[in-house]
Design a protein around this motif. Structure first.
Motif, mmCIF file in Angstrom:
data_model
loop_
_atom_site.group_PDB
_atom_site.id
_atom_site.type_symbol
_atom_site.label_atom_id
_atom_site.label_comp_id
_atom_site.label_asym_id
_atom_site.label_seq_id
_atom_site.Cartn_x
_atom_site.Cartn_y
_atom_site.Cartn_z
ATOM 1 N N ALA A 135 0.844 -1.195 0.000
ATOM 2 C CA ALA A 135 0.000 0.000 0.000
ATOM 3 C C ALA A 135 0.883 1.250 0.000
ATOM 4 O O ALA A 135 1.781 1.372 0.840
ATOM 5 N N PRO A 136 0.651 2.192 -0.918
ATOM 6 C CA PRO A 136 1.481 3.399 -0.961
ATOM 7 C C PRO A 136 1.290 4.306 0.246
ATOM 8 O O PRO A 136 2.187 5.067 0.594
ATOM 9 N N THR A 137 0.111 4.249 0.888
ATOM 10 C CA THR A 137 -0.147 5.053 2.082
ATOM 11 C C THR A 137 -0.924 4.218 3.092
ATOM 12 O O THR A 137 -1.553 3.207 2.739
ATOM 13 N N SER A 138 -0.913 4.669 4.335
ATOM 14 C CA SER A 138 -1.675 3.980 5.381
ATOM 15 C C SER A 138 -3.173 4.081 5.123
ATOM 16 O O SER A 138 -3.930 3.145 5.413
ATOM 17 N N ALA A 139 -3.621 5.207 4.581
ATOM 18 C CA ALA A 139 -5.042 5.365 4.254
ATOM 19 C C ALA A 139 -5.474 4.333 3.214
ATOM 20 O O ALA A 139 -6.580 3.771 3.295
ATOM 21 N N THR A 140 -4.601 4.062 2.246
ATOM 22 C CA THR A 140 -4.898 3.041 1.242
ATOM 23 C C THR A 140 -5.030 1.671 1.894
ATOM 24 O O THR A 140 -5.955 0.909 1.591
ATOM 25 N N ALA A 141 -4.114 1.350 2.808
ATOM 26 C CA ALA A 141 -4.164 0.048 3.499
ATOM 27 C C ALA A 141 -5.470 -0.103 4.270
ATOM 28 O O ALA A 141 -6.104 -1.170 4.238
ATOM 29 N N LEU A 142 -5.900 0.952 4.946
ATOM 30 C CA LEU A 142 -7.160 0.884 5.689
ATOM 31 C C LEU A 142 -8.339 0.670 4.743
ATOM 32 O O LEU A 142 -9.280 -0.069 5.058
ATOM 33 N N GLY A 143 -8.293 1.312 3.586
ATOM 34 C CA GLY A 143 -9.347 1.093 2.597
ATOM 35 C C GLY A 143 -9.407 -0.349 2.129
ATOM 36 O O GLY A 143 -10.501 -0.921 1.987
ATOM 37 N N TRP A 144 -8.246 -0.956 1.922
ATOM 38 C CA TRP A 144 -8.205 -2.355 1.489
ATOM 39 C C TRP A 144 -8.742 -3.280 2.580
ATOM 40 O O TRP A 144 -9.416 -4.263 2.280
ATOM 41 N N ILE A 145 -8.442 -2.959 3.833
ATOM 42 C CA ILE A 145 -8.966 -3.776 4.940
ATOM 43 C C ILE A 145 -10.490 -3.640 5.003
ATOM 44 O O ILE A 145 -11.217 -4.635 5.146
ATOM 45 N N ALA A 146 -10.977 -2.414 4.889
ATOM 46 C CA ALA A 146 -12.418 -2.164 4.995
ATOM 47 C C ALA A 146 -13.196 -2.914 3.925
ATOM 48 O O ALA A 146 -14.307 -3.398 4.173
ATOM 49 N N GLU A 147 -12.625 -3.028 2.731
ATOM 50 C CA GLU A 147 -13.339 -3.690 1.628
ATOM 51 C C GLU A 147 -12.981 -5.169 1.505
ATOM 52 O O GLU A 147 -13.331 -5.827 0.529
ATOM 53 N N ASP A 148 -12.254 -5.697 2.486
ATOM 54 C CA ASP A 148 -11.881 -7.119 2.527
ATOM 55 C C ASP A 148 -10.935 -7.538 1.407
ATOM 56 O O ASP A 148 -10.842 -8.721 1.074
ATOM 57 N N ARG A 149 -10.233 -6.597 0.848
ATOM 58 C CA ARG A 149 -9.217 -6.961 -0.149
ATOM 59 C C ARG A 149 -8.058 -7.665 0.538
ATOM 60 O O ARG A 149 -7.424 -8.551 -0.036
ATOM 61 N N VAL A 150 -7.756 -7.244 1.787
ATOM 62 C CA VAL A 150 -6.737 -7.907 2.599
ATOM 63 C C VAL A 150 -7.314 -8.144 3.982
ATOM 64 O O VAL A 150 -8.248 -7.454 4.425
ATOM 65 N N ALA A 151 -6.744 -9.123 4.696
ATOM 66 C CA ALA A 151 -7.216 -9.425 6.046
ATOM 67 C C ALA A 151 -6.643 -8.458 7.072
ATOM 68 O O ALA A 151 -7.285 -8.181 8.100
ATOM 69 N N ALA A 152 -5.431 -7.957 6.811
ATOM 70 C CA ALA A 152 -4.762 -7.074 7.770
ATOM 71 C C ALA A 152 -3.833 -6.128 7.026
ATOM 72 O O ALA A 152 -3.418 -6.401 5.893
ATOM 73 N N GLY A 153 -3.507 -5.028 7.682
ATOM 74 C CA GLY A 153 -2.579 -4.070 7.100
ATOM 75 C C GLY A 153 -1.647 -3.521 8.162
ATOM 76 O O GLY A 153 -2.029 -3.355 9.330
ATOM 77 N N ALA A 154 -0.397 -3.242 7.764
ATOM 78 C CA ALA A 154 0.613 -2.718 8.688
ATOM 79 C C ALA A 154 0.808 -1.233 8.465
ATOM 80 O O ALA A 154 0.822 -0.750 7.326
ATOM 81 N N MET A 155 0.989 -0.495 9.560
ATOM 82 C CA MET A 155 1.221 0.951 9.499
ATOM 83 C C MET A 155 1.704 1.413 10.861
ATOM 84 O O MET A 155 1.691 0.645 11.835
#
Length: 297
Positions: free
Chosen positions: A173-193
């Protein structure tokens, strides 16, 4: 022959003048001269122009104090920053912890001031609140999001903590906001930031969407570093100018001129342990385990 003697003497005089100029005979003391050009490197992430504005007064001030051309060279992700650091293209770097560790260990940069930030910053692995994951082991065979290589909180710390797992896939994920978006839409199970980024960007989503699954060890803030191409005799001019800068200017630039640079020894050791895993992070599945001969984190 007299004409040749006169010509030869003129050549010697010319060479002597050139030698004096190169040695600083006209206005300087050779090695004590201030640098003529400095390039300041920084990562501006997604705030772009607004983050650069904070450095423009500092850029002008440093140019006036050093009587030098001072250029700002922003990059927008850690990958590009690592490339510039490893090639020693930046005279000064305003670096978060992960980049500072790489600059010291792999490119002979020298830390001179600490960056202002959370004294004990941490990485967090975030999941959706309504998902069943309770431990790191529950992420086995799932897709997760990491930050860009070069980020301590988005990349190196979570890789260290996830060692031993096999993951379905790692996305970057290029930004933490992007990672959170991916988690919210179930694209990934978890994200690091970073923990700070999580607190900042979670407000952009419905309240209660996320929870923290895991928190890493604490690490120091980043550092301002001086590059190996800057003559160490010239370093004093740069440090003196940065120490004497107005407090409002140092606050905008994000460094503390009255404090010692952070001790990144332990983070450097952690990064070196994680490095062998990097060849596996883009594989599917991503097996975050090393053979005995390769060592382990």
């Amino acid at each position: 022959m007299s004409r040749w003697r006169r010509f030869f003497k003129l050549c010697l005089v010319g060479l002597a003048v050139v030698g004096l100029l190169q040695a600083g005979g006209c206005g300087g003391g050779g090695g004590s001269e201030q640098p003529a050009r400095l390039t300041i490197g920084l990562v501006s992430y997604d705030d772009g122009a607004s983050s650069l504005e904070k450095y423009q007064r500092f850029q002008t001030y440093l140019a006036e104090q050093l009587k030098a051309v001072v250029e700002l060279e922003p990059v927008f992700n850690e990958i590009r920053a690592v490339e510039q650091i490893q090639a020693a293209r930046w005279s000064l770097v305003f670096a978060p912890s992960g980049l500072a560790a790489i600059a010291i260990a792999e490119a002979n940069y020298l830390p001179i001031f600490p960056m202002v930030g959370t004294p004990n910053q941490r990485s967090v692995l975030v999941v959706r609140r309504d998902r069943p994951y309770q431990t790191l082991g529950d992420l086995a065979n799932q897709a997760i999001a990491l930050g860009e290589p070069g980020s301590a909180t988005g990349y190196y710390l979570p890789l260290y903590d996830l060692y031993g797992l096999t993951l379905k896939q790692i996305e970057f994920a290029p930004t933490s906001a992007t990672a959170l978006g991916w988690i919210a839409e179930d694209r990934v199970a978890a994200g690091a930031m970073s923990e700070d980024d999580f607190q900042q960007y979670r407000s952009g989503f419905e309240d209660g969407t996320f929870r923290i699954l895991h928190t890493s060890r604490a690490i120091p803030p980043g550092a301002v570093l001086i590059g190996p191409t800057v003559d160490r005799n010239q370093q004093q001019y740069i440090e003196q100018a940065m120490e004497a800068a107005p407090s409002s200017m140092t606050a905008d630039a994000g460094y503390s001129p009255t404090s010692s640079p952070p001790d990144l020894t332990q983070l450097i050791a952690l990064v070196e342990k994680v490095r062998p895993l990097e060849s596996r992070v883009k594989e599917q599945p991503a097996v975050l385990t090393l053979a005995p001969s390769e060592g382990s984190p």
